[in-house]
Scaffold this active site. Structure first.
Site, PDB file in Angstrom:
ATOM      1  N   ALA A   1      -8.399  -6.993   1.009  1.00  0.00           N
ATOM      2  CA  ALA A   1      -7.924  -6.234  -0.158  1.00  0.00           C
ATOM      3  C   ALA A   1      -6.525  -5.714   0.095  1.00  0.00           C
ATOM      4  O   ALA A   1      -5.838  -5.290  -0.832  1.00  0.00           O
ATOM      5  CB  ALA A   1      -8.868  -5.071  -0.443  1.00  0.00           C
TER       6      ALA A   1
ATOM      7  N   HIS B   1      -1.019   3.705  -7.825  1.00  0.00           N
ATOM      8  CA  HIS B   1      -0.356   2.406  -7.983  1.00  0.00           C
ATOM      9  C   HIS B   1       0.483   2.404  -9.254  1.00  0.00           C
ATOM     10  O   HIS B   1       0.302   3.239 -10.133  1.00  0.00           O
ATOM     11  CB  HIS B   1      -1.387   1.264  -8.072  1.00  0.00           C
ATOM     12  CG  HIS B   1      -1.929   0.840  -6.737  1.00  0.00           C
ATOM     13  ND1 HIS B   1      -2.993   1.477  -6.144  1.00  0.00           N
ATOM     14  CD2 HIS B   1      -1.545  -0.146  -5.883  1.00  0.00           C
ATOM     15  CE1 HIS B   1      -3.243   0.897  -4.974  1.00  0.00           C
ATOM     16  NE2 HIS B   1      -2.380  -0.093  -4.790  1.00  0.00           N
TER      17      HIS B   1
ATOM     18  N   LYS C   1      -0.994  -2.176 -12.770  1.00  0.00           N
ATOM     19  CA  LYS C   1      -2.216  -2.586 -12.054  1.00  0.00           C
ATOM     20  C   LYS C   1      -3.397  -2.514 -13.017  1.00  0.00           C
ATOM     21  O   LYS C   1      -3.555  -1.531 -13.742  1.00  0.00           O
ATOM     22  CB  LYS C   1      -2.439  -1.692 -10.832  1.00  0.00           C
ATOM     23  CG  LYS C   1      -3.632  -2.129 -10.001  1.00  0.00           C
ATOM     24  CD  LYS C   1      -3.620  -1.520  -8.623  1.00  0.00           C
ATOM     25  CE  LYS C   1      -4.877  -1.924  -7.831  1.00  0.00           C
ATOM     26  NZ  LYS C   1      -4.939  -3.377  -7.593  1.00  0.00           N
TER      27      LYS C   1
HETATM   28  P1  NAD Z   1       0.742 -10.194 -11.346  1.00  0.00           P
HETATM   29  O1  NAD Z   1       0.082  -9.935 -12.666  1.00  0.00           O
HETATM   30  O2  NAD Z   1       2.193  -9.877 -11.202  1.00  0.00           O
HETATM   31  O3  NAD Z   1       0.535 -11.724 -10.939  1.00  0.00           O
HETATM   32  C1  NAD Z   1      -0.653 -12.446 -11.195  1.00  0.00           C
HETATM   33  C2  NAD Z   1      -0.349 -13.922 -11.138  1.00  0.00           C
HETATM   34  O4  NAD Z   1      -1.550 -14.640 -11.441  1.00  0.00           O
HETATM   35  C3  NAD Z   1       0.707 -14.343 -12.170  1.00  0.00           C
HETATM   36  O5  NAD Z   1       1.637 -15.207 -11.544  1.00  0.00           O
HETATM   37  C4  NAD Z   1      -0.099 -15.106 -13.209  1.00  0.00           C
HETATM   38  O6  NAD Z   1       0.636 -16.161 -13.821  1.00  0.00           O
HETATM   39  C5  NAD Z   1      -1.235 -15.667 -12.359  1.00  0.00           C
HETATM   40  N1  NAD Z   1      -2.370 -15.968 -13.238  1.00  0.00           N
HETATM   41  C6  NAD Z   1      -3.048 -15.088 -14.017  1.00  0.00           C
HETATM   42  N2  NAD Z   1      -3.986 -15.739 -14.733  1.00  0.00           N
HETATM   43  C7  NAD Z   1      -3.899 -17.046 -14.379  1.00  0.00           C
HETATM   44  C8  NAD Z   1      -4.598 -18.214 -14.761  1.00  0.00           C
HETATM   45  N3  NAD Z   1      -5.589 -18.164 -15.662  1.00  0.00           N
HETATM   46  N4  NAD Z   1      -4.256 -19.394 -14.182  1.00  0.00           N
HETATM   47  C9  NAD Z   1      -3.249 -19.447 -13.272  1.00  0.00           C
HETATM   48  N5  NAD Z   1      -2.538 -18.367 -12.869  1.00  0.00           N
HETATM   49  C10 NAD Z   1      -2.868 -17.184 -13.421  1.00  0.00           C
HETATM   50  O7  NAD Z   1      -0.128  -9.397 -10.275  1.00  0.00           O
HETATM   51  P2  NAD Z   1       0.249  -8.990  -8.775  1.00  0.00           P
HETATM   52  O8  NAD Z   1       0.724  -7.581  -8.734  1.00  0.00           O
HETATM   53  O9  NAD Z   1       1.085 -10.057  -8.147  1.00  0.00           O
HETATM   54  O10 NAD Z   1      -1.204  -8.947  -8.107  1.00  0.00           O
HETATM   55  C11 NAD Z   1      -2.023 -10.112  -8.094  1.00  0.00           C
HETATM   56  C12 NAD Z   1      -3.351  -9.754  -7.398  1.00  0.00           C
HETATM   57  O11 NAD Z   1      -3.097  -9.438  -6.028  1.00  0.00           O
HETATM   58  C13 NAD Z   1      -4.053  -8.523  -7.992  1.00  0.00           C
HETATM   59  O12 NAD Z   1      -5.444  -8.750  -7.935  1.00  0.00           O
HETATM   60  C14 NAD Z   1      -3.648  -7.407  -7.054  1.00  0.00           C
HETATM   61  O13 NAD Z   1      -4.555  -6.336  -7.042  1.00  0.00           O
HETATM   62  C15 NAD Z   1      -3.653  -8.157  -5.737  1.00  0.00           C
HETATM   63  N6  NAD Z   1      -2.872  -7.551  -4.658  1.00  0.00           N
HETATM   64  C16 NAD Z   1      -3.402  -7.638  -3.417  1.00  0.00           C
HETATM   65  C17 NAD Z   1      -2.697  -7.184  -2.324  1.00  0.00           C
HETATM   66  C18 NAD Z   1      -3.281  -7.377  -0.951  1.00  0.00           C
HETATM   67  O14 NAD Z   1      -2.632  -7.015   0.061  1.00  0.00           O
HETATM   68  N7  NAD Z   1      -4.477  -7.977  -0.834  1.00  0.00           N
HETATM   69  C19 NAD Z   1      -1.440  -6.587  -2.495  1.00  0.00           C
HETATM   70  C20 NAD Z   1      -0.910  -6.516  -3.785  1.00  0.00           C
HETATM   71  C21 NAD Z   1      -1.632  -7.015  -4.864  1.00  0.00           C
END
Ligand code: NAD
Length: 266
Positions: free
Chosen positions: A123, A155, A159
């Site tokens: 996570a 956040h 988010k």
């Molecule tokens: P964001 O909304 O900026 O990016 C999401 C990406 O997913 C976009 O590029 C979008 O085009 C793509 N996407 C969404 N629906 C799609 C689909 N149906 N088909 C193909 N691509 C699709 O979000 P973000 O801030 O980059 O965060 C993404 C995820 O990562 C979230 O779940 C967030 O909580 C998580 N996150 C995790 C960490 C970690 O360290 N594990 C850190 C930051 C964010």
């Protein structure tokens, strides 16, 4: 060299991941995938990340990219991640998953697919949070039973899931250490006449504001003293660098579900 592809390449994390791979001496960007119909398909991945041309052209065809990929890094949405996981299993490509907000059923699906290929799932991929998870085991063991435990997370306004996956992971470590079931003892926000606090509960509070990358505090409050373990992420590069480190570590590992603790050998 590890050949790494990135899904969700135009997202906040996708851009940081493109930059992290380009800065990493041990890996190579084998593909950058955007969602189908995206106006950014066909654009240079380096331009999307704002770091200059990398000569990797984005596509919405993940299958085409997997042929030349050792590890896929996916920070997208739960449904997208599970669809991509199926393609990785079919192509025998390892996966680093950073997406949060999975339901219990989706988590079970992820776990079952990870029996077929190596997967690192966390996570939070930052070194600081991985270490905090370790420190919390000690804090919970020593102070937990006599403390009120509250977890606060902040956040950015965009988010979409709450509490954060990181807050839940922090809570789970504390609950597990104390022999409690988080699903039974978690309290998500309070309002109205709540009654006195039950010491067995673990409280969660969520703040959504501005452009905060991710702050987490776990508070242990007992009679006469408080301990707070706080982590503040100031850049998404902390997560992106951790994910790239996980991808490099994963190469050649047997199928199974690994954590960031495994990667850092804590
Ligand atoms: P964001 O909304 O900026 O990016 C999401 C990406 O997913 C976009 O590029 C979008 O085009 C793509 N996407 C969404 N629906 C799609 C689909 N149906 N088909 C193909 N691509 C699709 O979000 P973000 O801030 O980059 O965060 C993404 C995820 O990562 C979230 O779940 C967030 O909580 C998580 N996150 C995790 C960490 C970690 O360290 N594990 C850190 C930051 C964010």
């Amino acid at each position: 060299m590890t050949n790494i592809a990135i899904t969700g390449a135009s997202g906040r994390m996708g851009k940081a991941l493109i930059e992290a791979v380009s800065l990493d001496g041990n890996s190579n960007l084998s593909g950058a995938v955007v969602r189908s119909g995206s106006s950014l398909s066909g654009v240079d991945a380096g331009d999307i990340a704002g770091i200059g041309k990398l000569n990797v052209i984005t596509t919405s065809d993940l299958s085409g990219v997997l042929d030349e990929t050792d590890v896929l890094i996916d920070f997208t949405t739960p449904a997208t991640t599970l669809a991509n996981l199926e393609l990785c299993v079919a192509s025998n490509v390892a996966m680093v998953v950073g997406t949060t907000g999975f339901t219990q059923e989706q988590l079970a699906e992820l776990e079952s697919q990870a029996e077929k290929i190596p997967v690192v799932f966390a996570a939070n991929f930052s070194t600081g949070i991985t270490l905090a998870l370790q420190l919390l085991e000690t804090a919970a063991r020593v102070m937990g039973a006599d403390s009120d435990i509250e977890i606060t997370e902040t956040h950015h306004r965009n988010k979409v899931d709450a509490p954060s996956g990181t807050a839940l992971a922090l809570g789970r470590v504390v609950a597990d250490t104390l022999g409690r079931n988080l699903d039974d003892c978690a309290v998500y926000g309070r309002e109205g006449i709540t009654g006195v606090r039950d010491r067995e509960t673990i409280g969660f509070s969520t703040v959504r504001a501005g452009d905060v990358v991710g702050d987490h505090t776990v508070l242990f409050a007992s009679e006469g003293e408080r301990l707070e373990i706080t982590h503040k992420a100031s850049s998404r590069m902390s997560f992106a660098r951790g994910a790239v480190r996980a991808a490099n570590w994963l190469t050649g590992k047997p199928a199974g579900l690994y954590s960031m603790k495994d990667v850092l050998e804590l």
